[in-house]
Write an enzyme that holds these catalytic residues in place. Structure first.
Site, mmCIF file in Angstrom:
data_model
loop_
_atom_site.group_PDB
_atom_site.id
_atom_site.type_symbol
_atom_site.label_atom_id
_atom_site.label_comp_id
_atom_site.label_asym_id
_atom_site.label_seq_id
_atom_site.Cartn_x
_atom_site.Cartn_y
_atom_site.Cartn_z
ATOM 1 N N ARG A 107 18.194 7.367 9.145
ATOM 2 C CA ARG A 107 17.551 6.860 7.930
ATOM 3 C C ARG A 107 16.556 5.741 8.217
ATOM 4 O O ARG A 107 15.720 5.427 7.369
ATOM 5 C CB ARG A 107 18.623 6.325 6.963
ATOM 6 C CG ARG A 107 19.557 7.388 6.446
ATOM 7 C CD ARG A 107 20.766 6.768 5.794
ATOM 8 N NE ARG A 107 20.455 6.143 4.530
ATOM 9 C CZ ARG A 107 20.537 6.727 3.349
ATOM 10 N NH1 ARG A 107 20.912 7.987 3.270
ATOM 11 N NH2 ARG A 107 20.257 6.083 2.246
ATOM 12 N N GLU A 161 2.666 8.370 11.967
ATOM 13 C CA GLU A 161 4.005 7.798 11.805
ATOM 14 C C GLU A 161 4.824 7.781 13.086
ATOM 15 O O GLU A 161 5.651 6.896 13.254
ATOM 16 C CB GLU A 161 4.768 8.425 10.635
ATOM 17 C CG GLU A 161 5.057 9.876 10.731
ATOM 18 C CD GLU A 161 5.686 10.436 9.454
ATOM 19 O OE1 GLU A 161 6.255 9.683 8.665
ATOM 20 O OE2 GLU A 161 5.600 11.655 9.269
ATOM 21 N N LYS A 213 14.061 7.094 6.521
ATOM 22 C CA LYS A 213 14.107 8.501 6.133
ATOM 23 C C LYS A 213 14.222 8.666 4.634
ATOM 24 O O LYS A 213 13.642 9.560 4.042
ATOM 25 C CB LYS A 213 15.295 9.161 6.839
ATOM 26 C CG LYS A 213 15.412 10.659 6.585
ATOM 27 C CD LYS A 213 14.306 11.401 7.282
ATOM 28 C CE LYS A 213 14.278 12.882 6.937
ATOM 29 N NZ LYS A 213 12.945 13.457 7.217
ATOM 30 N N TRP A 226 17.555 -2.145 6.537
ATOM 31 C CA TRP A 226 16.094 -1.996 6.654
ATOM 32 C C TRP A 226 15.522 -3.146 5.845
ATOM 33 O O TRP A 226 15.646 -3.176 4.621
ATOM 34 C CB TRP A 226 15.685 -0.641 6.076
ATOM 35 C CG TRP A 226 14.262 -0.265 6.297
ATOM 36 C CD1 TRP A 226 13.732 0.349 7.391
ATOM 37 C CD2 TRP A 226 13.178 -0.444 5.369
ATOM 38 N NE1 TRP A 226 12.387 0.550 7.204
ATOM 39 C CE2 TRP A 226 12.020 0.075 5.980
ATOM 40 C CE3 TRP A 226 13.068 -0.992 4.101
ATOM 41 C CZ2 TRP A 226 10.779 0.062 5.360
ATOM 42 C CZ3 TRP A 226 11.826 -1.006 3.472
ATOM 43 C CH2 TRP A 226 10.702 -0.477 4.113
ATOM 44 N N ASN A 230 22.707 -1.571 -0.491
ATOM 45 C CA ASN A 230 21.393 -0.925 -0.363
ATOM 46 C C ASN A 230 20.663 -1.157 -1.667
ATOM 47 O O ASN A 230 21.260 -1.037 -2.732
ATOM 48 C CB ASN A 230 21.530 0.589 -0.186
ATOM 49 C CG ASN A 230 22.142 0.965 1.134
ATOM 50 O OD1 ASN A 230 22.412 0.110 1.959
ATOM 51 N ND2 ASN A 230 22.374 2.252 1.314
ATOM 52 N N GLY A 231 19.361 -1.417 -1.592
ATOM 53 C CA GLY A 231 18.584 -1.593 -2.817
ATOM 54 C C GLY A 231 18.063 -3.010 -2.915
ATOM 55 O O GLY A 231 18.062 -3.766 -1.934
ATOM 56 N N GLU A 242 -1.359 16.180 6.225
ATOM 57 C CA GLU A 242 -0.010 16.160 6.799
ATOM 58 C C GLU A 242 -0.063 15.963 8.316
ATOM 59 O O GLU A 242 0.738 15.227 8.882
ATOM 60 C CB GLU A 242 0.706 17.476 6.417
ATOM 61 C CG GLU A 242 2.087 17.678 6.995
ATOM 62 C CD GLU A 242 3.106 16.592 6.616
ATOM 63 O OE1 GLU A 242 2.809 15.746 5.761
ATOM 64 O OE2 GLU A 242 4.192 16.594 7.225
ATOM 65 N N LYS A 251 1.697 12.896 10.272
ATOM 66 C CA LYS A 251 2.674 13.091 11.358
ATOM 67 C C LYS A 251 2.277 12.262 12.573
ATOM 68 O O LYS A 251 3.097 11.586 13.173
ATOM 69 C CB LYS A 251 2.737 14.565 11.792
ATOM 70 C CG LYS A 251 3.460 15.539 10.940
ATOM 71 C CD LYS A 251 4.931 15.313 10.780
ATOM 72 C CE LYS A 251 5.231 14.328 9.715
ATOM 73 N NZ LYS A 251 5.523 14.754 8.394
ATOM 74 N N HIS A 255 -19.807 12.416 3.914
ATOM 75 C CA HIS A 255 -19.927 11.317 2.961
ATOM 76 C C HIS A 255 -19.321 10.023 3.494
ATOM 77 O O HIS A 255 -18.975 9.148 2.724
ATOM 78 C CB HIS A 255 -19.274 11.718 1.626
ATOM 79 C CG HIS A 255 -19.899 12.946 1.052
ATOM 80 N ND1 HIS A 255 -21.137 12.940 0.447
ATOM 81 C CD2 HIS A 255 -19.484 14.237 1.047
ATOM 82 C CE1 HIS A 255 -21.449 14.165 0.066
ATOM 83 N NE2 HIS A 255 -20.457 14.974 0.428
ATOM 84 N N CYS A 307 18.348 1.531 4.397
ATOM 85 C CA CYS A 307 19.704 1.030 4.658
ATOM 86 C C CYS A 307 20.782 2.116 4.530
ATOM 87 O O CYS A 307 20.669 3.010 3.708
ATOM 88 C CB CYS A 307 20.070 -0.064 3.672
ATOM 89 S SG CYS A 307 18.877 -1.372 3.528
#
Ligand code: F6R
Length: 626
Positions: free
Chosen positions: A27, A506, A621, A81, A107-108, A499, A503, A522, A2
């Site tokens: 964000r 996402e 973000k 969000w 926000n939160g 990583e 990438k 394995h 948010c």
């Protein structure tokens, strides 16, 4: 996650709020809304509030607002969000109290909102959304009514009853030139306009850079009363006055544009050579002779004894920053011979971990606002450990909560998928491990100085690596078909495999997994067939021969291999279907180069799939909720 924007002053608020929301779009969000305060017909008369909200993008909010009266010099706005309740106009912020007196953006998460909601329902309050935020504004309204309409006190009373995290901005119909803001564990910044005639409010400084570089960062449990022409009145939750400290933000407005690139992500990938130069400036000192090379880190000087005498080093982080932490572990163990644990901050905070006063906890975070990492820092501080922050955003909560640390200085990262922050974090960890290892005597001068020379050469080698972009763009066409990918690497390249997989998933929504290459046998090898692309990190370093064997095992099962190799490699060429070359460097610096092709690959596959690279679905973000 948010975003909050607010304005009160001498200009029209609406365009400032909308542009502010656009600057916070990076964000991540799923709905948006705005509230403009309208003055009363005559002085002293209550005004009104124009509220516009929608599911979807800010551009939609803008079109919705086209036919409405958005004139006014005070307002608050929000990108949401979703946490409580699905993304829709009713759940979007601002939320208005039942009386119509107050509006809030938040926000939160208010964790005890259910209990409070039930109490308010019993008192006759009616709710029109599923959100915890609406509960908060009704609670503020309850105190507002009972205290004779003193907004700041009503906010204070309400927050005194809430658990959880919040950054809020609240406006009142009766006083349309007044905003009350507060924070706990969720960032909030107030920008001070010229002569204090106007104030800007936002979740981070980006929306206000155009107007002012003078900002005040709210601390946890602080409430600020903001009115044009008056000083900011800052108090804590019990009403004790707090000092207002004004900071200068050092961000150029040009850093917030795409600079000719189609996406922030591509721009940020290409910025990496310059970012690393910025990150190393004044820290990597090259002498006339190699033996005079040195690393200068003020954090090491300031906390020398505690760092040198650290019993254990614990790295806490999330996501990409956690991957950088895994590289940090290998660096510090190899160069400093100190035991290092790397923890997901979200697990660490709830695990009752063993932390001792002579431990050092390194918190890595691009945004400096990740809720779990902040909570992990809280635990470390409680245990008396030294908290060492590796952060990008200057003045962020983690930077301020850390005892000492190093900024990575790679400039604002606006693409949701982290790229330049990762290489900045790794570069800082290399510098830290080198400086500490030399100090501890676990690293001899020759290796120390040679590694510094190699590190200084990395920006140019990154530039060379970026020249593979067109080739990777073409190659990506072949790989868009895949619905699963495996990324394999060993040693310093194992976290790079993780990583690379992150990438890809996402931004392209293709399922991808990273593994240490030898682990393949394995379990994951069962997935290998002709449709399964396998990206091998096969640069010419430790365990190269073993990686070759792993590749042959995949080749024998018809897996399609794409290998990242050191330039001039002949052997892998005979096994892999496709190869991407990177310049040669030493093993511990390999991630700084081998990650670049993986960033470009993910980017081009996502673009070819027609996806929104900078704002992938469901992602935020700055993850300010746990
Ligand atoms: C991935 C990504 C995230 C972040 C994670 C931690 O591209 O960006 O995985 O790395 O959310 O964020 P920071 O580093 O801001 O603490």
């Amino acid at each position: 996650m948010c975003g909050i924007v607010g304005y009160v002053g001498i200009r029209q608020a609406f365009p400032i709020l909308i542009e502010g929301l656009e600057k916070l779009e990076y964000r991540g969000y799923d709905s948006a809304g705005v509230c403009i305060l309208k003055p009363g017909r005559s002085y002293g008369q209550p005004g009104s509030m124009e509220i516009i909200k929608t599911e979807g993008r800010v551009s939609r909010l803008k079109s919705l607002a086209a036919g409405k009266d958005t004139i006014g010099t005070c307002g608050i706005a929000h990108t949401r969000w979703a946490t409580h309740g699905n993304p829709c106009a009713a759940n979007a912020h601002p939320h208005v109290s039942m009386s119509g007196n107050l509006a809030i953006v938040h926000n939160g998460i208010i964790e005890n909102y259910r209990v409070i909601k039930n109490q308010l329902l019993e008192r006759g309050y009616v709710f029109t959304s599923d959100t915890d935020t609406e509960v908060l504004v009704q609670l503020i309204d309850y105190y507002y009514k009972s205290n004779g309409h003193v907004l700041t006190e009503a906010v204070r009373s309400a927050l005194g009853r809430c658990y959880g995290a919040y950054a809020i901005a609240v406006t009142e119909r009766e006083d349309p030139e007044h905003i009350v803001v507060a924070r706990k564990a969720s960032p909030l910044v107030i920008g001070i306009g010229e002569d204090e005639k106007e104030y800007f409010i936002a979740s981070d400084a980006t929306p206000m850079i155009e107007y002012t570089h003078k900002v005040v960062y709210l601390d946890d449990d602080q409430i600020a009363d903001v009115r044009p022409g008056k000083d900011i009145a800052l108090t804590d939750l019990v009403g004790v006055k707090a000092d207002v400290t004004v900071h200068e933000v050092d961000v150029d407005i040009s850093m917030l544009s795409k600079g000719g690139f189609p996406h922030f992500m591509l721009k940020e990938i290409f910025e990496q050579p310059d970012c690393l130069r910025d990150c190393m400036r004044g820290r990597v000192i090259l002498g006339d002779r190699e033996e005079d090379n040195r690393i200068v880190l003020s954090a090491l000087r300031d906390c020398h004894d505690r760092l040198v005498n650290a019993k254990n080093i614990i790295i806490v982080a999330c996501g990409t920053s956690w991957h950088a932490g895994l590289i940090g572990k290998q660096l510090i163990e190899q160069l400093c011979r100190r035991r290092v644990e790397v923890e997901y901050a979200s697990e660490f905070r709830y695990r009752n971990p063993v932390i001792e006063p002579d431990d050092v906890v390194i918190a890595i975070s691009q945004s400096g606002e990740t809720a779990d990492t902040l909570a992990a820092i809280g635990l470390a501080k409680k245990a008396g450990a030294l908290v060492f922050g590796i952060v990008n955003v200057v003045g962020s909560s983690i930077a301020r909560e850390s005892d000492t640390g190093i900024y990575i200085h790679v400039g604002p990262e606006l693409g949701v998928a982290s790229t330049k922050a990762f290489t900045g974090q790794v570069a800082v960890l290399v510098m830290l491990a080198l400086a500490l290892g030399f100090e501890l005597g676990t690293l001899d001068r020759k290796e120390y100085c040679r590694t510094i020379s190699e590190l200084a050469a990395i920006p140019d080698k990154m530039k060379e690596t970026l020249q593979t972009n067109d080739y990777i763009k073409d190659l990506s066409k072949i790989y868009t078909y895949a619905s699963n990918f495996l990324y394999l690497g060993r040693g310093f390249n194992y976290p790079v495999a993780l990583e690379g997989a992150l990438k890809l998933k996402e931004i392209s929504y293709i399922h991808a997994e990273g593994y240490p290459a030898a682990e393949m046998k394995h379990g994951p090898i069962a997935l290998v067939d002709a449709n399964m692309p396998i990206v091998f990190l096969a640069t010419h370093h430790q365990l190269y021969e073993k990686i070759i064997s792993n590749m042959r095992e995949v080749q024998a099962r018809n897996g399609r291999i794409l290998a990242i190799v050191t330039e001039g490699d002949e052997e892998v060429r005979t096994i892999a279907r496709d190869i991407i070359e990177v310049p040669s460097t030493i093993a511990l610096l390999a991630p700084l180069l081998s990650v670049l092709p993986l960033q470009m690959l993910a980017y081009h596959i996502a673009v070819l799939k027609g996806l929104d690279v900078d704002m992938p679905r469901n992602l935020a973000k700055s993850v300010t909720v746990e």
